[in-house]
Design a protein around this motif. Sequence first.
Motif, short mmCIF file in Angstrom:
data_model
loop_
_atom_site.label_atom_id
_atom_site.label_comp_id
_atom_site.label_asym_id
_atom_site.label_seq_id
_atom_site.Cartn_x
_atom_site.Cartn_y
_atom_site.Cartn_z
N CYS A 200 -30.15 -49.63 -7.33
CA CYS A 200 -31.35 -49.00 -7.87
C CYS A 200 -31.41 -47.53 -7.50
O CYS A 200 -31.75 -46.68 -8.31
N THR B 51 -36.55 -45.66 -9.51
CA THR B 51 -36.28 -47.08 -9.71
C THR B 51 -36.56 -47.88 -8.45
O THR B 51 -37.12 -48.98 -8.50
N ALA C 233 -35.53 -55.67 -7.45
CA ALA C 233 -34.42 -54.75 -7.70
C ALA C 233 -33.60 -55.20 -8.90
O ALA C 233 -33.25 -54.40 -9.77
N GLN D 142 -35.05 -54.38 -12.25
CA GLN D 142 -34.87 -52.99 -12.70
C GLN D 142 -33.46 -52.80 -13.28
O GLN D 142 -33.24 -51.95 -14.12
#
Lengths: 171, 175
Positions: free
Chosen positions: A19, A26, B61, B64
């Motif tokens: 990320c 993010t 996570a 995403q």
Amino acid sequence: MTPGQIFLWVLAVVALGFCLRRGPGTVHKAGIETGRNLIKILPMFAVALPMAAFLAELIPADAAVAWIGPDSGFAGVLLGSVAGGLMPGGPFVTFPLVLAFAKAGAGVPQMVALVSGWCVFAVHRIITWEYPVLGWRFVALRLVSSMLLPVAAGLIAELVVEVVPIALVSR
Amino acid sequence: MTSFLRRHASLLVIGAIASLGAAALWQRDGGPAVGRALYHAWELFLFIAPSLLAGMLLAAALRQLMSPGALARWMGAESGWFGLAVATLAGMLTPGGPMAAFPLVLVLAGAGADRGALVAYITSWTLNGFQRVLVYEAPLLGPGFAILRVVITLPMPLLAGWIARRLPIAWEPPK
């Protein structure tokens, strides 16, 4: 921490690393989502864990032996599959309850059927999520396709534990 | 008021069962037994808390990072066993509860996945979703039990998807 927990944390850190490569925004989003989910789930824990603890105390120590004990065979596997489907709520409700059954003398194959039956049938999840989001036809399609799986899983487990003995953790 | 009840229905039901359980235990074994049970619940929470937090971070996570639509082109009606295998793997990797997974079925269907792949996907998520296995099943019931059950049920979503493709139940995503 147990090895499983360490593994989970390593996975989480790696995923957050990916990320971060996409930008700090993010990671921030992932963090916010985690916080929001925690706030949603903590009240459930606050009632579900005490409920499971009370029921575990109330269930007599050998209550499960006759119905889903190690010697209950096919009938126990069948019963476990059905009973699993009727258990209410998400994993934070079900696993503490399943733990109570394990302590009350359930057999490993019957527990496999119970957990798998809860996964596949989950009546409460069908009513609250699957039917409203996907409709009855999908529910019917999925149920017919996977009806026999929990029983099959229990019977295969019965064969496996004869070769490889597996103990249930009872804390 | 009714919307409040609807939104918190499971919380209220579980809370009611918990209260009844506490009352029954109090009556049978007295107040200290209720206190002991509450302490057990607290210990269980402390035991599960590290995995819970890690599992939620990982889930957030992954959400995403993943784009489910891209996977769906391998999950069409002509995709055969390969499509079912992709769906099974995707199901295992899908984090989160039903509020996340069922809407994803609609996304996959919109991007071209057929009913067999969708049944395989949701069956795999529910039987062997990594979050449920790693956060709850392995710590609470023991790694031996978790591995046994996961290994046994690993190929089962493929079978369910194969059967679903042959059932005469047509399904269209609701508009």
